[in-house]
Design a protein around this motif. Structure first.
Motif, PDB file in Angstrom:
ATOM      1  N   GLY A 122       0.849  -1.205   0.000  1.00  0.00           N
ATOM      2  CA  GLY A 122       0.000   0.000   0.000  1.00  0.00           C
ATOM      3  C   GLY A 122       0.873   1.239   0.000  1.00  0.00           C
ATOM      4  O   GLY A 122       2.080   1.180   0.244  1.00  0.00           O
ATOM      5  N   ASP A 123       0.223   2.378  -0.257  1.00  0.00           N
ATOM      6  CA  ASP A 123       0.961   3.631  -0.390  1.00  0.00           C
ATOM      7  C   ASP A 123       1.785   3.955   0.842  1.00  0.00           C
ATOM      8  O   ASP A 123       2.904   4.449   0.768  1.00  0.00           O
ATOM      9  CB  ASP A 123      -0.021   4.789  -0.630  1.00  0.00           C
ATOM     10  CG  ASP A 123      -0.659   4.641  -2.000  1.00  0.00           C
ATOM     11  OD1 ASP A 123      -0.108   3.851  -2.811  1.00  0.00           O
ATOM     12  OD2 ASP A 123      -1.709   5.280  -2.239  1.00  0.00           O
ATOM     13  N   GLU A 169       0.401   0.426   4.741  1.00  0.00           N
ATOM     14  CA  GLU A 169      -0.677   0.174   5.704  1.00  0.00           C
ATOM     15  C   GLU A 169      -1.283  -1.230   5.557  1.00  0.00           C
ATOM     16  O   GLU A 169      -2.069  -1.665   6.390  1.00  0.00           O
ATOM     17  CB  GLU A 169      -1.773   1.244   5.571  1.00  0.00           C
ATOM     18  CG  GLU A 169      -2.640   1.181   4.314  1.00  0.00           C
ATOM     19  CD  GLU A 169      -1.961   1.740   3.053  1.00  0.00           C
ATOM     20  OE1 GLU A 169      -0.740   2.037   3.107  1.00  0.00           O
ATOM     21  OE2 GLU A 169      -2.629   1.850   2.021  1.00  0.00           O
ATOM     22  N   LEU A 170      -0.893  -1.936   4.486  1.00  0.00           N
ATOM     23  CA  LEU A 170      -1.405  -3.295   4.293  1.00  0.00           C
ATOM     24  C   LEU A 170      -0.325  -4.301   4.675  1.00  0.00           C
ATOM     25  O   LEU A 170       0.856  -4.071   4.420  1.00  0.00           O
ATOM     26  CB  LEU A 170      -1.790  -3.519   2.824  1.00  0.00           C
ATOM     27  CG  LEU A 170      -2.898  -2.623   2.286  1.00  0.00           C
ATOM     28  CD1 LEU A 170      -3.041  -2.812   0.768  1.00  0.00           C
ATOM     29  CD2 LEU A 170      -4.191  -2.943   3.001  1.00  0.00           C
ATOM     30  N   PRO A 171      -0.723  -5.435   5.256  1.00  0.00           N
ATOM     31  CA  PRO A 171       0.301  -6.424   5.645  1.00  0.00           C
ATOM     32  C   PRO A 171       1.099  -6.888   4.426  1.00  0.00           C
ATOM     33  O   PRO A 171       0.597  -6.857   3.294  1.00  0.00           O
ATOM     34  CB  PRO A 171      -0.509  -7.565   6.255  1.00  0.00           C
ATOM     35  CG  PRO A 171      -1.931  -7.292   5.961  1.00  0.00           C
ATOM     36  CD  PRO A 171      -2.078  -5.849   5.628  1.00  0.00           C
ATOM     37  N   PRO A 172       2.331  -7.293   4.640  1.00  0.00           N
ATOM     38  CA  PRO A 172       3.204  -7.673   3.532  1.00  0.00           C
ATOM     39  C   PRO A 172       2.678  -8.821   2.670  1.00  0.00           C
ATOM     40  O   PRO A 172       3.077  -8.959   1.518  1.00  0.00           O
ATOM     41  CB  PRO A 172       4.507  -8.087   4.229  1.00  0.00           C
ATOM     42  CG  PRO A 172       4.469  -7.380   5.544  1.00  0.00           C
ATOM     43  CD  PRO A 172       3.037  -7.290   5.935  1.00  0.00           C
ATOM     44  N   SER A 173       1.806  -9.670   3.214  1.00  0.00           N
ATOM     45  CA  SER A 173       1.227 -10.752   2.409  1.00  0.00           C
ATOM     46  C   SER A 173      -0.146 -11.076   2.971  1.00  0.00           C
ATOM     47  O   SER A 173      -0.553 -10.542   4.003  1.00  0.00           O
ATOM     48  CB  SER A 173       2.121 -11.991   2.441  1.00  0.00           C
ATOM     49  OG  SER A 173       2.038 -12.590   3.724  1.00  0.00           O
TER      50      SER A 173
END
Ligand code: NOJ
Length: 563
Positions: free
Chosen positions: A143-144, A147-151
């Protein structure tokens, strides 16, 4: 250097056909009255364990821990949780066990530490990219803003396998930063097994306990240590292992075996060499057996019998498959029906036939109310299954309380539950507390003689299952286990088995080399005994009753015949 197959130590093979009794220390016996079982509690019960007739105890973790996952979140691998005792208490326990010829196996938890481990604490206060972070799996998010988990990897207990930290150091200090991997609870960060310091530290741990007289190790989630962390991380929305070629992203990767080859070198520094048993939920026998090779751990659990329906053909084929697996690996087979992670087997067998794992989970969630169980039948089957299993070549792993015929405590008050599964699934999956309720020892004492107020409440029916209520009572489950373990010692010989009689869907019949025969009727109705069987040679029946007249075996019953 010695070797587990070639050591000439007179006791080098103690483990091959051992009866190993699993102690869940917090729930076994509480010597100091704080409601939590402890090591002095184990020492105090050594006479009981010796009289039971087991060869070894395996202790689930007793290390310092916040108990976010019942002790499988280890703060310090080379110490004892002060609530459970001290290293001196540990030494005293080992000495007491060895004095009555009971071996000691301890749990090693190498996939993850706890988030309170000194190295994880160091990683948290260090900047991204620092050496301290490299011992775990810290990654930037997607995410920019990361903020999103790596997988998309889920954790075993529900929720994502990644947790984001607030950075304490570096340019982003004070702001949300990297994510760390935890295949289990948030409090259980996964080690990076590519890191030499991690590898070395576990060697130190093995030597620490082996040097204190420990005879063996049970290796937690052995198949998960080595992961494919190459970027971009591969998608794996479910934690199942679908391939048997060592290329799964997270489990059973070929490279894990170099870790255990290293462990074997360490364990072979001792004579007799230390033994280890892998907890590796690998569905493919050709892969599972690798962990058990004499160049690695020496044994691997198989949970096939535990998962098999109570049916003659299924039990027989599991045994054939597992013995063939042991032939290839050079290990002895392992057998298990119950442990601290599964619903106790008398309850499993009490559910309607054909119940699936999902239905079992739903039953637990319904506090055991629906579907209705037939507990009498469940226990009858469990006793028959146990005698079927105790006759087999290989090691039998028994879980504390099964010798009392304990059922799962399916209706624990919800506010008492502690399993991370319960919380991480928003109360959709109940978890494992129901098989971890502290043991009942003496129904005449407060808390059934466990000690202080148990950390999980004992139900009223525990009193009737207490040791005191079964001790010396003919036909009780406790006396059945005692007799069975005694006969097992006397009758055991070479690690082979011969099937007798034609295979049927109802009855199994096998013979060990020295003439010990085991006949099990899996059906609900009385069955004819195979011809040629001499009823007069029945030395033990799982019903606890004398064999009935006529050439028959009652339903859901095992007979042991001695030459
Ligand atoms: C397997 C253990 O038996 C279980 O109790 C634990 O939660 C997981 N591994 C994680 O350590």
């Amino acid at each position: 250097m010695t070797d587990i197959l070639t050591s000439s130590h007179p006791e080098a093979n103690w483990w091959r056909q051992a009866a190993v009794y699993q102690i869940y220390p917090r729930s076994f016996s509480d010597a100091n009255g704080d409601g939590l079982g402890d090591l002095p509690g184990v020492t105090a019960r050594m006479g009981y364990l010796s009289a039971l007739g087991i060869d070894a105890i395996w202790l689930s973790p007793f290390y310092p821990s916040a108990l976010a996952d019942g002790g499988y979140d280890v703060d310090d691998y080379r110490s004892v949780d002060p609530r459970l005792g001290s290293l001196d208490d540990f030494d005293a326990m080992v000495a007491a066990a060895h004095a009555v010829n009971i071996r000691v196996i301890v749990d090693v938890v190498p996939n993850h530490s706890s988030n309170r481990h000194a190295w994880f604490q160091e990683a948290l206060v260090s900047a991204p990219g620092s050496p301290a972070r490299a011992r775990y799996h810290f990654h930037d998010g997607r995410g920019d803003d990361g903020e999103l988990p790596p997988s998309d990897w889920p954790s075993h207990f529900g929720g994502a396998a990644w947790t984001r930290v607030v950075e304490a150091a570096g340019p982003n200090a004070g702001r949300p930063g990297q994510w760390y991997l935890h295949l289990f609870a948030t409090e259980q960060p996964d080690w990076n097994w590519d890191h030499p310091e991690v590898r070395e530290d576990f060697h130190t741990t093995l030597r620490f306990w082996a040097g204190r007289g420990v005879d063996g190790f049970r290796v937690d989630v052995a198949h998960a240590l080595v992961k494919d962390m190459s970027m971009p991380l591969r998608s794996k929305p479910k934690l199942e292992i679908l391939v048997d070629d060592g290329t799964d992203a997270l489990f059973d990767r070929d490279a894990v075996h170099t870790v255990f080859e290293g462990w074997r070198q360490v364990m072979n520094e001792y004579d007799p060499p230390r033994i280890a048993v892998a907890e590796a939920w690998v569905p493919f026998t050709n892969r599972r057996l690798k962990y058990a090779r004499p160049t690695e751990l020496g044994q691997a659990f198989n949970f096939d019998l535990l998962q098999a329906p109570f049916k003659a053909a299924e039990f027989r084929s599991v045994v054939q498959k597992c013995l063939a697996e042991a032939d290839v690996s050079g290990a002895s087979s392992t057998w298990v029906f119950s442990n601290h992670d599964v619903v106790r087997h008398p309850s499993r067998y009490a559910l309607p036939d054909g119940s699936t794992a999902k239905e079992l989970e739903a039953w637990l969630l319904a506090d055991g109310a629906t579907p209705p169980t037939d507990l009498e039948r469940g226990l009858r089957r469990a006793r028959a299954a146990t005698l079927f299993m105790l006759g087999l070549p290989g090691s039998a792993y028994l879980y504390q309380g099964e010798e009392l015929g304990l059922f799962e405590v399916a209706d624990l008050p919800h506010e008492a539950l502690t399993d991370p599964t319960w919380f991480r699934t928003n109360h959709l999956v109940k978890g494992r507390d129901g098989c971890r309720v502290p043991l009942p020892w003496d129904d005449a004492e407060p808390n059934n003689g466990f000690g202080g107020t148990p950390w999980l409440p004992q139900p009223a029916w525990f009193a009737g299952k207490a040791v005191s209520a079964q001790d010396g009572v003919p036909g009780s489950t406790l006396e059945l286990y005692r007799s069975a373990l005694d006969w097992r010692r006397k009758l055991q010989g070479e690690e082979t088995l011969e099937w007798l009689s034609e295979p049927t869907d109802i009855v199994t019949h096998y013979r060990r080399p020295n003439g010990w025969e085991v006949i099990t009727n899996f059906g609900g109705a009385t069955a004819l005994l195979p011809s040629g069987v001499d009823l007069a040679t029945v030395v033990l029946a799982s019903s606890g009753e004398p064999a009935p007249a006529g050439h028959v075996i009652p339903g859901e019953t095992t007979f042991w015949l001695a030459p």
